[in-house]
Design an enzyme around this catalytic site. Structure first.
Site, mmCIF file in Angstrom:
data_model
loop_
_atom_site.group_PDB
_atom_site.id
_atom_site.type_symbol
_atom_site.label_atom_id
_atom_site.label_comp_id
_atom_site.label_asym_id
_atom_site.label_seq_id
_atom_site.Cartn_x
_atom_site.Cartn_y
_atom_site.Cartn_z
ATOM 1 N N ASN A 1 14.143 21.795 -14.732
ATOM 2 C CA ASN A 1 12.572 21.318 -14.120
ATOM 3 C C ASN A 1 13.212 21.280 -12.741
ATOM 4 O O ASN A 1 11.719 21.708 -11.893
ATOM 5 C CB ASN A 1 11.678 19.954 -14.903
ATOM 6 C CG ASN A 1 11.166 20.741 -15.570
ATOM 7 O OD1 ASN A 1 10.361 21.329 -15.612
ATOM 8 N ND2 ASN A 1 11.925 20.350 -17.499
ATOM 9 N N HIS B 1 6.968 15.548 -19.823
ATOM 10 C CA HIS B 1 6.942 15.194 -21.778
ATOM 11 C C HIS B 1 6.797 16.821 -22.270
ATOM 12 O O HIS B 1 5.689 16.822 -22.166
ATOM 13 C CB HIS B 1 5.979 13.818 -22.198
ATOM 14 C CG HIS B 1 6.845 13.786 -22.831
ATOM 15 N ND1 HIS B 1 8.293 13.411 -23.136
ATOM 16 C CD2 HIS B 1 6.501 13.393 -24.392
ATOM 17 C CE1 HIS B 1 8.141 12.822 -24.518
ATOM 18 N NE2 HIS B 1 7.446 13.387 -25.221
ATOM 19 N N GLY C 1 18.512 19.033 -14.640
ATOM 20 C CA GLY C 1 17.299 19.237 -13.677
ATOM 21 C C GLY C 1 17.344 20.953 -13.952
ATOM 22 O O GLY C 1 16.998 21.907 -13.135
ATOM 23 N N LYS D 1 16.745 -4.436 -14.506
ATOM 24 C CA LYS D 1 16.211 -2.888 -13.937
ATOM 25 C C LYS D 1 15.737 -3.148 -12.004
ATOM 26 O O LYS D 1 15.145 -1.864 -11.692
ATOM 27 C CB LYS D 1 15.124 -2.877 -14.645
ATOM 28 C CG LYS D 1 14.367 -1.318 -14.667
ATOM 29 C CD LYS D 1 13.453 -1.534 -15.925
ATOM 30 C CE LYS D 1 13.194 -0.700 -16.551
ATOM 31 N NZ LYS D 1 13.670 0.500 -17.203
ATOM 32 N N MET E 1 15.264 9.359 -18.253
ATOM 33 C CA MET E 1 15.035 8.583 -19.564
ATOM 34 C C MET E 1 14.837 6.961 -19.571
ATOM 35 O O MET E 1 15.633 6.796 -19.975
ATOM 36 C CB MET E 1 16.117 9.543 -20.621
ATOM 37 C CG MET E 1 16.316 10.739 -20.165
ATOM 38 S SD MET E 1 15.608 11.326 -20.975
ATOM 39 C CE MET E 1 15.092 11.025 -22.251
ATOM 40 N N ARG E 2 14.219 6.640 -18.308
ATOM 41 C CA ARG E 2 14.305 5.068 -18.265
ATOM 42 C C ARG E 2 12.499 4.927 -17.582
ATOM 43 O O ARG E 2 12.107 5.677 -17.063
ATOM 44 C CB ARG E 2 14.762 4.547 -17.085
ATOM 45 C CG ARG E 2 16.342 5.401 -17.156
ATOM 46 C CD ARG E 2 17.004 4.721 -16.291
ATOM 47 N NE ARG E 2 18.581 4.583 -16.472
ATOM 48 C CZ ARG E 2 18.845 3.744 -17.621
ATOM 49 N NH1 ARG E 2 18.366 2.671 -17.550
ATOM 50 N NH2 ARG E 2 20.664 4.068 -18.007
ATOM 51 N N ASN F 1 4.827 12.786 -14.902
ATOM 52 C CA ASN F 1 6.923 13.054 -15.527
ATOM 53 C C ASN F 1 5.680 14.481 -16.550
ATOM 54 O O ASN F 1 4.394 14.761 -16.754
ATOM 55 C CB ASN F 1 6.028 11.894 -16.556
ATOM 56 C CG ASN F 1 7.837 12.055 -17.832
ATOM 57 O OD1 ASN F 1 9.006 12.223 -16.850
ATOM 58 N ND2 ASN F 1 7.282 11.308 -18.741
#
Ligand code: GRF
Length: 190
Positions: free
Chosen positions: A14, A109, A12, A65, A90-91, A107
């Site tokens: 970020n 990356h 965490g 999901k 991570m999904r 997101n």
């Protein structure tokens, strides 16, 4: 002011960087919810210490999901979440979240996309021997680290840098670039 949810699975940092940008009034937003898929993730305590509502779930407790995402959407709606900011979540998302928040999920990356998608992007780039690395911020779609790129920042890798030093450089960039990009994105939409 944008009401946002941050989704995370781990440390965490970020989340902290975005929260700090908000506290310092650099970003006109409020983190109203933190969604976490790992019961012991350090980000949970970080959110709680700031009195931010958390939704912690275990994917294995749900049949699919779609089922857990329906609960996430419910939690987001309860908090009037307008934007979803993924920060180490991570999904891959299903249509349940993607249709509830179309074009409002972002997101970050740790690579210059479209290179090195998926897990351990930094390790993949090091193994490849790349000389320029970086960070990407992008809209989220149903593919792994796909979706239109919003911002990127690159840096040259010094020959003597260790994995740890490269990771520290990536994080330092992320912590500046994420709040900056969100600010710009939301200002453009005013
Ligand atoms: C970051 O490097 C981000 O790019 C990736 O996951 C990491 C999360 O780190 N998607 P943290 O939990 O924010 O410290």
């Amino acid at each position: 002011m944008k009401k946002i949810a941050i989704f995370a699975s781990g440390t965490g940092t970020n989340f902290e960087a975005i929260a700090q940008a908000i506290d310092q009034k650099q970003l006109d937003a409020q983190i109203v919810l933190v969604v976490v898929d790992k019961k012991n993730a350090p980000v949970i305590e970080k959110a709680q210490s700031k009195d931010i509502q958390t939704f912690v779930f275990c994917a294995k407790d749900y049949p699919s999901k779609e089922a857990y995402e329906r609960d996430i959407v419910k939690a987001c709606h309860q908090q009037d979440v307008e934007w979803i900011v993924l920060a180490g979540y991570m999904r891959i998302l299903s249509d349940v979240l993607l249709t509830a928040y179309t074009n409002r999920i972002i997101n970050i990356h740790p690579s210059l996309l479209p290179a090195f998608k998926g897990k351990d992007a930094i390790g993949q780039a090091i193994d490849y021997g790349v000389k320029v690395m970086g960070v990407s911020i992008h809209y989220v779609d149903a593919s792994l680290d796909g979706g239109k790129i919003i911002a990127q920042r690159a840096f040259e890798v010094e020959k003597h840098w260790t994995h740890q030093e490269i990771e520290a450089q990536i994080h330092a960039i992320e912590h500046v670039l994420y709040p900056e990009t969100l600010k710009q994105l939301w200002e453009e939409q005013k």
